[in-house]
Enzyme design. Structure first.
Site, PDB file in Angstrom:
ATOM      1  N   HIS A 127       0.840  -1.207   0.000  1.00  8.70           N
ATOM      2  CA  HIS A 127       0.000   0.000   0.000  1.00  8.70           C
ATOM      3  C   HIS A 127       0.875   1.257   0.000  1.00  8.70           C
ATOM      4  O   HIS A 127       0.620   2.199  -0.757  1.00  8.70           O
ATOM      5  CB  HIS A 127      -0.871   0.061   1.269  1.00  8.70           C
ATOM      6  N   LYS A 165     -18.528  -6.440   7.791  1.00 10.15           N
ATOM      7  CA  LYS A 165     -17.282  -7.194   7.924  1.00 10.15           C
ATOM      8  C   LYS A 165     -16.699  -7.107   9.329  1.00 10.15           C
ATOM      9  O   LYS A 165     -17.011  -6.198  10.089  1.00 10.15           O
ATOM     10  CB  LYS A 165     -16.236  -6.633   6.937  1.00 10.15           C
ATOM     11  N   SER A 212      -2.962  -7.940   3.269  1.00  8.69           N
ATOM     12  CA  SER A 212      -3.213  -7.774   4.706  1.00  8.69           C
ATOM     13  C   SER A 212      -3.647  -9.100   5.319  1.00  8.69           C
ATOM     14  O   SER A 212      -3.215  -9.455   6.425  1.00  8.69           O
ATOM     15  CB  SER A 212      -4.292  -6.715   4.930  1.00  8.69           C
TER      16      SER A 212
HETATM   17  O1  PNS Z   1      -8.836  -2.855   0.833  1.00 15.05           O
HETATM   18  P1  PNS Z   1     -10.083  -3.353   0.172  1.00 15.05           P
HETATM   19  O2  PNS Z   1     -10.976  -4.062   1.159  1.00 15.05           O
HETATM   20  O3  PNS Z   1      -9.824  -4.156  -1.078  1.00 15.05           O
HETATM   21  O4  PNS Z   1     -10.869  -2.035  -0.304  1.00 15.05           O
HETATM   22  C1  PNS Z   1     -12.060  -2.139  -1.017  1.00 15.05           C
HETATM   23  C2  PNS Z   1     -12.725  -0.759  -1.120  1.00 15.05           C
HETATM   24  C3  PNS Z   1     -12.863  -0.167   0.262  1.00 15.05           C
HETATM   25  C4  PNS Z   1     -11.853   0.158  -1.964  1.00 15.05           C
HETATM   26  C5  PNS Z   1     -14.085  -0.965  -1.789  1.00 15.05           C
HETATM   27  O5  PNS Z   1     -14.776  -1.979  -1.136  1.00 15.05           O
HETATM   28  C6  PNS Z   1     -14.912   0.303  -1.770  1.00 15.05           C
HETATM   29  O6  PNS Z   1     -14.727   1.158  -2.609  1.00 15.05           O
HETATM   30  N1  PNS Z   1     -15.819   0.402  -0.773  1.00 15.05           N
HETATM   31  C7  PNS Z   1     -16.650   1.556  -0.594  1.00 15.05           C
HETATM   32  C8  PNS Z   1     -18.124   1.197  -0.846  1.00 15.05           C
HETATM   33  C9  PNS Z   1     -18.443   1.339  -2.329  1.00 15.05           C
HETATM   34  O7  PNS Z   1     -18.280   2.384  -2.914  1.00 15.05           O
HETATM   35  N2  PNS Z   1     -18.891   0.226  -2.918  1.00 15.05           N
HETATM   36  C10 PNS Z   1     -19.188   0.186  -4.310  1.00 15.05           C
HETATM   37  C11 PNS Z   1     -17.931   0.073  -5.148  1.00 15.05           C
HETATM   38  S1  PNS Z   1     -18.252   0.325  -6.868  1.00 15.05           S
END
Ligand code: PNS
Length: 170
Positions: free
Chosen positions: A17, A41, A128
């Site tokens: 990251h 989660k 992670s």
């Molecule tokens: O570190 P991660 O868990 O892979 O991150 C995923 C993340 C947080 C970037 C993604 O789940 C996200 O954008 N979540 C926000 C909610 C959202 O906008 N969902 C629709 C995505 S198109």
């Protein structure tokens, strides 16, 4: 002035990251690291600790800030922040399959572009999830995490109880 968002759950932040965020900070005037919480989660580190570990690990980057994003849409957050782009790292084809639909959806929702950076070869096997498992079983994760994270990634039976999973708090 161009601003980009680097979103993630960062549970915890690792050097893969940090590499992507460092490179994003060279491409954009400002980078906002958005620490997301999915309330369905369970996390190893709560939202404030995930934010704090990111802030400590990125403190050397003057144009990077770290903010909690809560459980809302990334597209809404991008609009609120006036961001022109989202930056994500790609480790493999699995990441491509996971990320492309979200990139397209975010473009549909907020006309925000996603910029993908190829993950550094040193961190392609790092996630992670894997780091938490290896650390909990006594393996060496020092080459892959910032010092602040290393101090917190202790085995689950450690007296400070750091191995607990914590439910996301709304
Ligand atoms: O570190 P991660 O868990 O892979 O991150 C995923 C993340 C947080 C970037 C993604 O789940 C996200 O954008 N979540 C926000 C909610 C959202 O906008 N969902 C629709 C995505 S198109």
């Amino acid at each position: 002035m161009t601003r980009a968002i680097c979103p993630g759950s960062f549970d915890p932040v690792h050097l893969g990251h940090v590499d992507v965020i460092t490179r994003a900070a060279r491409l954009f005037d400002e980078v906002v690291v958005a620490v997301s919480t999915n309330y369905a989660k369970t996390y190893r580190f709560d939202a404030e600790e995930r934010r704090m570990l990111c802030a400590e690990s990125l403190a050397h980057l003057p144009n990077v800030t770290v903010v909690p994003m809560g459980g809302g849409l990334l597209a809404d957050f991008c609009r609120e922040q006036g961001a022109v782009g989202v930056v994500k790292g790609l480790r493999s084809g699995l990441d491509v399959d996971y990320e492309l639909p979200m990139a397209r959806m975010n473009r549909h929702l907020a006309d925000v572009e996603t910029v993908f950076l190829p993950g550094d070869a040193a961190f392609l096997h790092v996630s992670s999830t894997l780091l938490k498992e290896v650390a909990a079983l006594g393996g060496d994760v020092a080459p892959f995490v910032p010092p602040a994270v290393l101090r917190r990634l202790v085995p689950p039976d450690h007296p400070d109880g750091a191995g607990r999973d914590v439910p996301a708090e709304p």
